[in-house]
Design a protein around this motif. Sequence first.
Motif, PDB file in Angstrom:
ATOM      1  N   GLU A 214     -12.574 -37.317  32.919  1.00 36.19           N
ATOM      2  CA  GLU A 214     -12.000 -36.305  33.809  1.00 36.19           C
ATOM      3  C   GLU A 214     -10.702 -35.749  33.244  1.00 36.19           C
ATOM      4  O   GLU A 214     -10.371 -34.578  33.487  1.00 36.19           O
ATOM      5  N   PHE A 215      -9.948 -36.577  32.519  1.00 29.77           N
ATOM      6  CA  PHE A 215      -8.762 -36.064  31.843  1.00 29.77           C
ATOM      7  C   PHE A 215      -9.128 -34.905  30.915  1.00 29.77           C
ATOM      8  O   PHE A 215      -8.403 -33.921  30.807  1.00 29.77           O
ATOM      9  N   LEU A 216     -10.270 -35.032  30.238  1.00 33.38           N
ATOM     10  CA  LEU A 216     -10.631 -34.094  29.184  1.00 33.38           C
ATOM     11  C   LEU A 216     -11.256 -32.805  29.712  1.00 33.38           C
ATOM     12  O   LEU A 216     -10.948 -31.719  29.201  1.00 33.38           O
ATOM     13  N   VAL A 217     -12.163 -32.915  30.688  1.00 37.91           N
ATOM     14  CA  VAL A 217     -12.964 -31.736  31.026  1.00 37.91           C
ATOM     15  C   VAL A 217     -13.049 -31.395  32.506  1.00 37.91           C
ATOM     16  O   VAL A 217     -13.434 -30.286  32.851  1.00 37.91           O
ATOM     17  N   TYR A 224      -8.638 -35.673  37.375  1.00 36.80           N
ATOM     18  CA  TYR A 224      -8.094 -34.313  37.393  1.00 36.80           C
ATOM     19  C   TYR A 224      -6.794 -34.257  38.189  1.00 36.80           C
ATOM     20  O   TYR A 224      -5.828 -33.589  37.784  1.00 36.80           O
ATOM     21  N   LEU A 225      -6.752 -34.948  39.325  1.00 30.95           N
ATOM     22  CA  LEU A 225      -5.523 -34.959  40.134  1.00 30.95           C
ATOM     23  C   LEU A 225      -4.360 -35.579  39.367  1.00 30.95           C
ATOM     24  O   LEU A 225      -3.213 -35.119  39.486  1.00 30.95           O
ATOM     25  N   ILE A 226      -4.642 -36.623  38.588  1.00 36.18           N
ATOM     26  CA  ILE A 226      -3.582 -37.263  37.804  1.00 36.18           C
ATOM     27  C   ILE A 226      -3.026 -36.284  36.777  1.00 36.18           C
ATOM     28  O   ILE A 226      -1.800 -36.135  36.631  1.00 36.18           O
ATOM     29  N   ILE A 227      -3.928 -35.601  36.053  1.00 36.81           N
ATOM     30  CA  ILE A 227      -3.474 -34.637  35.051  1.00 36.81           C
ATOM     31  C   ILE A 227      -2.744 -33.470  35.700  1.00 36.81           C
ATOM     32  O   ILE A 227      -1.689 -33.025  35.231  1.00 36.81           O
ATOM     33  N   TYR A 228      -3.294 -32.972  36.814  1.00 33.35           N
ATOM     34  CA  TYR A 228      -2.661 -31.853  37.525  1.00 33.35           C
ATOM     35  C   TYR A 228      -1.274 -32.253  38.038  1.00 33.35           C
ATOM     36  O   TYR A 228      -0.306 -31.493  37.895  1.00 33.35           O
ATOM     37  N   GLY A 229      -1.181 -33.456  38.627  1.00 36.12           N
ATOM     38  CA  GLY A 229       0.111 -33.913  39.120  1.00 36.12           C
ATOM     39  C   GLY A 229       1.137 -34.039  38.011  1.00 36.12           C
ATOM     40  O   GLY A 229       2.322 -33.720  38.188  1.00 36.12           O
ATOM     41  N   PHE A 230       0.697 -34.491  36.845  1.00 37.54           N
ATOM     42  CA  PHE A 230       1.600 -34.591  35.696  1.00 37.54           C
ATOM     43  C   PHE A 230       2.057 -33.208  35.236  1.00 37.54           C
ATOM     44  O   PHE A 230       3.235 -33.001  34.918  1.00 37.54           O
ATOM     45  N   GLN A 231       1.138 -32.247  35.219  1.00 36.15           N
ATOM     46  CA  GLN A 231       1.480 -30.913  34.732  1.00 36.15           C
ATOM     47  C   GLN A 231       2.479 -30.202  35.630  1.00 36.15           C
ATOM     48  O   GLN A 231       3.328 -29.452  35.133  1.00 36.15           O
ATOM     49  N   VAL A 232       2.390 -30.429  36.940  1.00 34.53           N
ATOM     50  CA  VAL A 232       3.307 -29.756  37.868  1.00 34.53           C
ATOM     51  C   VAL A 232       4.465 -30.663  38.293  1.00 34.53           C
ATOM     52  O   VAL A 232       5.218 -30.347  39.188  1.00 34.53           O
ATOM     53  N   ASN A 234       4.383 -33.416  39.895  1.00 35.05           N
ATOM     54  CA  ASN A 234       4.197 -34.000  41.227  1.00 35.05           C
ATOM     55  C   ASN A 234       3.714 -35.442  41.035  1.00 35.05           C
ATOM     56  O   ASN A 234       2.524 -35.738  41.150  1.00 35.05           O
ATOM     57  N   PHE A 235       4.656 -36.339  40.733  1.00 38.24           N
ATOM     58  CA  PHE A 235       4.267 -37.711  40.413  1.00 38.24           C
ATOM     59  C   PHE A 235       3.845 -38.497  41.655  1.00 38.24           C
ATOM     60  O   PHE A 235       3.218 -39.548  41.540  1.00 38.24           O
ATOM     61  N   THR A 236       4.183 -37.987  42.838  1.00 41.71           N
ATOM     62  CA  THR A 236       3.667 -38.613  44.056  1.00 41.71           C
ATOM     63  C   THR A 236       2.156 -38.468  44.115  1.00 41.71           C
ATOM     64  O   THR A 236       1.430 -39.401  44.482  1.00 41.71           O
ATOM     65  N   LEU A 237       1.644 -37.290  43.730  1.00 41.58           N
ATOM     66  CA  LEU A 237       0.200 -37.081  43.671  1.00 41.58           C
ATOM     67  C   LEU A 237      -0.440 -38.007  42.640  1.00 41.58           C
ATOM     68  O   LEU A 237      -1.523 -38.550  42.876  1.00 41.58           O
ATOM     69  N   VAL A 238       0.230 -38.185  41.510  1.00 41.17           N
ATOM     70  CA  VAL A 238      -0.277 -39.107  40.483  1.00 41.17           C
ATOM     71  C   VAL A 238      -0.376 -40.522  41.035  1.00 41.17           C
ATOM     72  O   VAL A 238      -1.398 -41.203  40.860  1.00 41.17           O
ATOM     73  N   MET A 239       0.656 -40.981  41.724  1.00 40.28           N
ATOM     74  CA  MET A 239       0.670 -42.342  42.263  1.00 40.28           C
ATOM     75  C   MET A 239      -0.372 -42.507  43.370  1.00 40.28           C
ATOM     76  O   MET A 239      -0.993 -43.565  43.494  1.00 40.28           O
ATOM     77  N   VAL A 240      -0.580 -41.454  44.175  1.00 39.09           N
ATOM     78  CA  VAL A 240      -1.616 -41.508  45.219  1.00 39.09           C
ATOM     79  C   VAL A 240      -2.991 -41.674  44.579  1.00 39.09           C
ATOM     80  O   VAL A 240      -3.809 -42.494  45.025  1.00 39.09           O
ATOM     81  N   ALA A 241      -3.258 -40.889  43.538  1.00 37.42           N
ATOM     82  CA  ALA A 241      -4.548 -40.990  42.851  1.00 37.42           C
ATOM     83  C   ALA A 241      -4.733 -42.380  42.245  1.00 37.42           C
ATOM     84  O   ALA A 241      -5.824 -42.974  42.337  1.00 37.42           O
ATOM     85  N   LEU A 242      -3.691 -42.923  41.647  1.00 32.34           N
ATOM     86  CA  LEU A 242      -3.779 -44.269  41.063  1.00 32.34           C
ATOM     87  C   LEU A 242      -4.021 -45.323  42.142  1.00 32.34           C
ATOM     88  O   LEU A 242      -4.791 -46.265  41.940  1.00 32.34           O
TER      89      LEU A 242
END
Length: 268
Positions: A214-217, A224-232, A234-242
């Motif tokens: 999902e990171f790749l494509v 996708y949420l982790i990559i999107y959160g990193f790009q913007v 929004n590390f709270t979104l990254v932590m929620v996904a994790l």
Amino acid sequence: MQPKEIEAIHRDHIKQKAKERNLILLTQLSIFVVFVGVWEWLARINAINVLIFSYPSKMWELFWAQLLDGRLLPHIGMTVWETVVGFLLGTLLGTLLATLIWWSPFLSRVLDPYLVVLNSMPKVALGPVFIVFLGPGLLSIIAMGCAISVIITTIVIYTSFKEVNQNYVKVVQTLGGNKRQIFRMVILPSTIPAILSTLKVNVGLSWVGVIVGEFLVSKMGLGYLIIYGFQVFNFTLVMVALAIIAVVATLMYQGVALLERRLTSQFK
């Protein structure tokens, strides 16, 4: 010893085991509560960078908000579907390949070095190959989840096949059993614990493969949420996904553990 005394000892043993399980569960919950509490406290006193690490209450607010507006469930559903399919395919193909290698000693000697090489190869490096071959979509992500577990499954199960007590095999052979009967009556039943242990390992491996895919494509899913959160940022979104990945992976693991207990209870 009288039957009543034996029954009393058995009841005491069951009670002791129940107390032990409750104590373990209580300890596990206590560790989790303390961890979350300390994390929240450190964030409140600015002892950690909340931009990067966020904190539990903020994660819960974001999780609940996205759950209510319907944005989160499609991502969870997509990743869980990909992971379950990759997990099942990796386990099934690995078991079938291990059976084929066990069935043919010639094939075993031929493929042995290739299995070693494939096992040492970083499977995530195959991601671009799958994308080009299968296209940038669902199939390439499932292939990643499958590829990362199929080789280790093959090696572990094939090794378990070889380690079965040969005296059992000789008994079936003495009674006129053919190779198929040996496999069905001796090899497979003897290696059920190893197969179930492999399932536990494959839960984690499948999640790794799918998230990397999902990171790749992907344009949908927890990866996708982790990559999107990193790009913007929004590390709270990254932590929620994790956190969601951790919860769902734990549920899958517990499902395999429950299956293991049911299948092996007759041998206890």
